[in-house]
Scaffold this active site. Structure first.
Site, PDB file in Angstrom:
ATOM      1  N   HIS A  40      70.841  -2.376  -4.588  1.00 20.31           N
ATOM      2  CA  HIS A  40      69.988  -3.563  -4.759  1.00 20.31           C
ATOM      3  C   HIS A  40      69.881  -3.999  -6.227  1.00 20.31           C
ATOM      4  O   HIS A  40      70.211  -5.153  -6.539  1.00 20.31           O
ATOM      5  CB  HIS A  40      68.626  -3.314  -4.106  1.00 20.31           C
ATOM      6  N   HIS A  66      64.234  -3.073 -12.432  1.00 20.97           N
ATOM      7  CA  HIS A  66      63.086  -3.878 -12.006  1.00 20.97           C
ATOM      8  C   HIS A  66      62.218  -3.230 -10.934  1.00 20.97           C
ATOM      9  O   HIS A  66      61.052  -3.547 -10.821  1.00 20.97           O
ATOM     10  CB  HIS A  66      63.533  -5.272 -11.545  1.00 20.97           C
ATOM     11  N   ASP A  67      62.770  -2.317 -10.132  1.00 23.03           N
ATOM     12  CA  ASP A  67      61.957  -1.678  -9.086  1.00 23.03           C
ATOM     13  C   ASP A  67      61.557  -0.243  -9.427  1.00 23.03           C
ATOM     14  O   ASP A  67      60.971   0.445  -8.589  1.00 23.03           O
ATOM     15  CB  ASP A  67      62.715  -1.691  -7.747  1.00 23.03           C
ATOM     16  N   GLU A  70      57.618   0.058  -9.635  1.00 21.55           N
ATOM     17  CA  GLU A  70      56.978  -0.231  -8.342  1.00 21.55           C
ATOM     18  C   GLU A  70      57.304   0.825  -7.283  1.00 21.55           C
ATOM     19  O   GLU A  70      56.454   1.189  -6.475  1.00 21.55           O
ATOM     20  CB  GLU A  70      57.443  -1.616  -7.864  1.00 21.55           C
ATOM     21  N   ASP A  71      58.528   1.312  -7.275  1.00 20.90           N
ATOM     22  CA  ASP A  71      58.984   2.126  -6.141  1.00 20.90           C
ATOM     23  C   ASP A  71      59.347   3.573  -6.464  1.00 20.90           C
ATOM     24  O   ASP A  71      59.786   4.304  -5.579  1.00 20.90           O
ATOM     25  CB  ASP A  71      60.202   1.462  -5.485  1.00 20.90           C
ATOM     26  N   ASP A 127      66.139 -11.331  -7.695  1.00 26.12           N
ATOM     27  CA  ASP A 127      65.587 -10.384  -6.718  1.00 26.12           C
ATOM     28  C   ASP A 127      65.414 -11.062  -5.360  1.00 26.12           C
ATOM     29  O   ASP A 127      65.832 -10.539  -4.314  1.00 26.12           O
ATOM     30  CB  ASP A 127      64.240  -9.870  -7.249  1.00 26.12           C
TER      31      ASP A 127
HETATM   32 ZN    ZN Z   1      63.913  -5.727  -5.980  1.00 27.36          ZN
END
Ligand code: ZN
Length: 182
Positions: A40, A66-67, A70-71, A127
């Site tokens: 991704h 970028h994630d 968050e993840d 995204d």
């Molecule tokens: Zn993403």
């Protein structure tokens, strides 16, 4: 902004790729094949650099990362230490507050879209484009038609709020949105 990607930018870009692949190594995407998560962030870089001709190294590194906050267990401080504050700030701008409930996070993305910096706006567009392509090509098994349509419409609402998007990048998003299930 809009620095060129030259040889000097390559080591940090490769470090960002390594960092993201390590952080996401235990994760899979929600698609039917449960593909490796790192596909991704790489697809964001492909959309930005290959398809839209955006070569700013900070934007491309932030797209890879970028994630991660968050993840994964990555913190903003960790990103600053490894990649500096400019890249970390872009990532944090596109990071949802996971302590909030999902519907509220989705609403806040719409509300915050207009205030994103130009660099974060590019990452946000890429995204959403990548996610709509995945949703059209290989949707999560348990998502019914209405849920997939709602996802397309929500993504468009977010993207419509982002300011000063380069036309090439917007056209890529619009092409992805045109595949909304009917
Ligand atoms: Zn993403």
């Amino acid at each position: 902004m809009a620095r060129a990607f030259d040889a000097a930018a390559l080591p940090q870009f490769v470090r960002a790729l390594e960092f993201a692949s390590r952080k996401h190594s235990m994760q899979r995407r929600k698609d039917a094949d449960a593909s490796p998560y790192i596909n991704h962030p790489i697809s964001l870089v492909s959309i930005l650099a290959v398809e839209a001709g955006i070569h700013d190294p900070d934007v491309l590194c932030a797209a890879l990362l970028h994630d991660t906050v968050e993840d994964t267990d990555t913190t903003g401080v960790e990103l600053i230490e490894h990649f500096g504050s400019a890249i970390a700030e872009i990532v944090l701008e596109v990071t949802d507050d996971k302590s909030l409930e999902k519907q509220q996070r989705k609403r806040l993305q719409i509300e915050h879209a207009h205030s994103l910096s130009p660099a974060a706006g590019l990452v946000k567009l890429a995204d959403k484009t990548a996610n709509l392509r995945d949703m059209a090509d290989s949707p999560p098994r348990n998502w019914d038609l209405q849920r997939r349509r709602d996802y397309f419409d929500w993504a468009k609402e977010v993207v419509d709020g982002v300011q000063d998007v380069p036309p090439t990048l917007r056209a890529l998003f619009d092409a992805a949105y045109s595949r909304r299930p009917s």
